[in-house]
Write an enzyme that holds these catalytic residues in place. Sequence first.
Site, PDB file in Angstrom:
ATOM      1  N   ASP A  55      39.143  45.621  33.599  1.00  0.00           N
ATOM      2  CA  ASP A  55      38.480  44.830  34.644  1.00  0.00           C
ATOM      3  C   ASP A  55      38.007  43.473  34.128  1.00  0.00           C
ATOM      4  O   ASP A  55      36.819  43.119  34.265  1.00  0.00           O
ATOM      5  CB  ASP A  55      37.280  45.587  35.214  1.00  0.00           C
ATOM      6  CG  ASP A  55      37.615  47.017  35.596  1.00  0.00           C
ATOM      7  OD1 ASP A  55      38.686  47.236  36.169  1.00  0.00           O
ATOM      8  OD2 ASP A  55      36.800  47.920  35.314  1.00  0.00           O
ATOM      9  N   GLU A 222      39.157  46.925  45.752  1.00  0.00           N
ATOM     10  CA  GLU A 222      37.976  46.953  44.895  1.00  0.00           C
ATOM     11  C   GLU A 222      37.963  45.690  44.050  1.00  0.00           C
ATOM     12  O   GLU A 222      38.765  44.781  44.236  1.00  0.00           O
ATOM     13  CB  GLU A 222      38.024  48.193  43.987  1.00  0.00           C
ATOM     14  CG  GLU A 222      39.272  48.252  43.123  1.00  0.00           C
ATOM     15  CD  GLU A 222      39.385  49.525  42.318  1.00  0.00           C
ATOM     16  OE1 GLU A 222      38.418  50.310  42.291  1.00  0.00           O
ATOM     17  OE2 GLU A 222      40.443  49.747  41.693  1.00  0.00           O
TER      18      GLU A 222
END
Length: 557
Positions: A55, A222
């Site tokens: 991420d 997301e």
Amino acid sequence: MNDLLGIYMCKKILFLAGIIACCTSVGSQEISKTWVADKGNGTYQNPVLYADYSDPDVCAANGDFYMTASSFNCIPGLPILHSRDLVNWSLVNYALPVQEPEDFFNKAQHGKGVWAPSIRFHNGEFYIYWGDPDYGIYRIKTKDPIGAWEKPVLVKAGKGLIDATPLWDEDGKAYLIYAYAGSRSGVNSILVICEMNAEGTQVITDPVMVFDGNDGKNHTIEGPKLYKRNGYYYIFAPAGGVATGWQLVLRSKKIYGPYESKIVMAQGNSTINGPHQGAWVDTHTNESWFVHFQDQGAYGRVIHLNPMEWKADWPIIGVDKDKDGCGEPVTTYKKPNVGQTYPIATPPESDEFNSRRLGLQWQWHANKLETYGFTTELGYLRLYAGSLSDKFVNFWEVPNLLMQKFPAEEFTATTKMTFTAKQDGEQAGLIIMGWDYSYLSLRKSGDSFVLQQVVCKDAELQNPEQLVELTSFPAEHLIMPGVADNEWKTIYLQVKVRKGAVCTFAYSLDGKKYIAAGDSFKARQGKWIGAKVGVFCVTPNPGNRGWTDVDWFRMSK
């Protein structure tokens, strides 16, 4: 007795001589022997970081680029990486030396903690926001990303709040976008925006939903990143799942929408699955680039760099071979134009333990207690045997595992350690850790040290370890004035990792001839993280504990 004292003194003299010989390398940063993205001819290869920096988010500041990534329960957390060209990255710091609440994270909390942080440079300061799915959204900041960061501030408390990113608008207002973890909140695939105070320390409005991925098309949306360009608000967000998804971009002239959407990068005909979640960043030469991850199972979520261009106020990421407005990720490409060429740089891997500071590659599975281990001025790291709980089943709950990320698809990790045991059952070794794990260790048993291989499958399910004793060695005695005799053994332990994350162990008594040990083992990722490699020292007994002195830990191809 005199013979033993003579052996000890000889070892001490040789040890001190070795310290002097290697002092010239203290503070120097080696280039990786396992993976280098910069090809040295003006091009680079992906991944630019063949390691689990899940991420990722990147910001630009005065010609420098800074990256952070999810660290989950691993401590220190919130890694800070630095680059001048987006290809060559150095690991320079951690923003989170201790994870809060401390009592909670003093234990191994797999998969919890720091989820999908964002990093921003605003008004001369660096900000990181992240969601902890069990506690809420935190903010941390500093003026010097390589120095100390302030203590975290809880911006919004709540369960299931994740993947937070701020935006400071031209009118002085501050906004926060985030998503939801279905495991805690009961809903997911929803993106919301709310307003913060100007300092970015507190949410001051209720959230407004700006996109619902439960539309049959963009499930599991997301990791939103919020930007503004040419009068448009942009939300970069992956959808479709980590391993199989695509990169979606939303845009609107108004912060709360309505937003229109477009897929701007997908796997297509490339071998790079699920190009997923990352950061748009511009160079000072006005080139646009996108840093994102690819899920590679046991190797974790490795980092890719892709070119990005704008057409009709929509980004296209990667190379758009069929001109449909959706790019494919590249495997090799020309390096970003940053005005000049910078030296090759890579995160640290090997560690000679010649410094008072532990190498930045190392992390624990929980907040570190001082007594886990100590650096020294003597050229080694001392790890004290961590006491296993009465309910010990396997290493899943053990916090004092000192480990680092896999650095490449293929590598060899070798360590030299001297294990000093005080009680039967104490052990020290080299471990490959994940949902499945295996290690090679020395265990004190009577007057001998037993070399053993342990394998554990589905450790999170509290499955017991499977142990095979391979051979044994007689104990040696270290005699020091005023100190009770301790049994000790010096050994070299090695693991080779090859394609498919297949691991084979070996050992040596002289550092030259290595003998294969045990069965091959296929590494498996952990909970939201890749597999890790490292060292440990544990005891099943309370009271006076032994230790292992790790002389060095070296990575090679």
